[in-house]
Design an enzyme around this catalytic site. Sequence first.
Site, PDB file in Angstrom:
ATOM      1  N   LYS A  35      32.706  58.186  23.703  1.00  0.00           N
ATOM      2  CA  LYS A  35      32.967  58.062  25.137  1.00  0.00           C
ATOM      3  C   LYS A  35      33.872  56.874  25.406  1.00  0.00           C
ATOM      4  O   LYS A  35      34.087  56.018  24.551  1.00  0.00           O
ATOM      5  CB  LYS A  35      31.653  57.916  25.906  1.00  0.00           C
ATOM      6  CG  LYS A  35      30.868  56.651  25.583  1.00  0.00           C
ATOM      7  CD  LYS A  35      29.581  56.577  26.390  1.00  0.00           C
ATOM      8  CE  LYS A  35      28.800  55.306  26.057  1.00  0.00           C
ATOM      9  NZ  LYS A  35      27.590  55.164  26.894  1.00  0.00           N
ATOM     10  N   TYR A 244      47.344  26.990  35.603  1.00  0.00           N
ATOM     11  CA  TYR A 244      46.904  26.964  36.996  1.00  0.00           C
ATOM     12  C   TYR A 244      45.816  25.911  37.227  1.00  0.00           C
ATOM     13  O   TYR A 244      44.925  25.709  36.402  1.00  0.00           O
ATOM     14  CB  TYR A 244      46.349  28.332  37.403  1.00  0.00           C
ATOM     15  CG  TYR A 244      47.402  29.367  37.705  1.00  0.00           C
ATOM     16  CD1 TYR A 244      48.316  29.178  38.739  1.00  0.00           C
ATOM     17  CD2 TYR A 244      47.474  30.545  36.966  1.00  0.00           C
ATOM     18  CE1 TYR A 244      49.274  30.140  39.026  1.00  0.00           C
ATOM     19  CE2 TYR A 244      48.424  31.517  37.243  1.00  0.00           C
ATOM     20  CZ  TYR A 244      49.324  31.299  38.276  1.00  0.00           C
ATOM     21  OH  TYR A 244      50.267  32.253  38.552  1.00  0.00           O
TER      22      TYR A 244
END
Length: 349
Positions: A35, A244
């Site tokens: 899956k 940042y």
Amino acid sequence: MATATLTIDLDAIAANWRALDQMTASDCQTGAVVKADSYGLGAAKVAHALARAGARRFFVATCEEGADVRRALGSGPQICVFSGHMEGDTALIRDFDLTPMLNSIDQLTRHFEALGGQPFGLQLDSGMNRLGLEPGEWEAVAGFALEAGPELLMSHLACSDDPDHPMNAEQLGAFRAMTDGTGVPRSLSATGGILLGPAWHFELTRPGIGLYGGRPFENARPVVRLSLPVIQVREVEIGEPVGYSNTWTAEHTSTIATVAAGYADGLPRTLSSRATLYAGRVPCPLVGRVSMDLITVDVSHLPEVPETLDILGPHQTPDDLADTAGTIGYEILTSLGRRYQRRYGALAA
């Protein structure tokens, strides 16, 4: 090239399947969970490799995934769908010869009315309270459901990654109470259940994360290497910030490599100033924030900056990285981004 390379070792996946298969008795079949595009690694190629290794039953989450796996494998192997027979699934189940694991009375009704005679299995809730018929519901419908000839009776363990958890024995008892004497093949165990021992194996196991090198299968072969290209290298002086919000500041003159990958590629921001990348076997700390497309790495101690740095590989598994990020290896694998160039082959040492 500013594209990272995700190397996937299909031979290692097949070897992990064989190792898990050997832990069960000869009369217990070993399936394979593919899956979520085989946990992000490419269901078409992974399913082929597992079929060559001997897998004959595959498990997916949705009928759409099942159709993709059927296209890859062709006729023959059984493809079971955990979500069962949802509204709108009838054509896919019929056209791609899928076997839904029916989870509710509504799904039983839908399947028997729309596709009477089409193979199906039944999922029973043994205590996880997620999917499956509850004991009272099962008691009400067992007669006609069993008469229709299910291929499989299954349930799912909630705590099999912890072998000492009392829930494992509780669910085993509940599952046996619902299924003993039915004469139908049964499945309770994924990877963790296989490791619990023969009492949990029944007639079919369905390993997932263990195939892809993850816990709790500690003896699994590594399956992936993620190599990130270095875009730029700069010297950063004492007191200068990187990234940042100025979350990292150089305490000494540092050589910083800017590397092409970020949270858009499945590297969580929680790795900021915590993760380690590798130049061969040499660890290199990630410094500053993980941004959308870039991370920055301190390579001051390297005699020469390589073209790529590895964030996954033999020296750091998805589970290791997950520990640093505060998540699980499943999430790391299934989040690996579409921008990575996927290459299938052996992992370099």
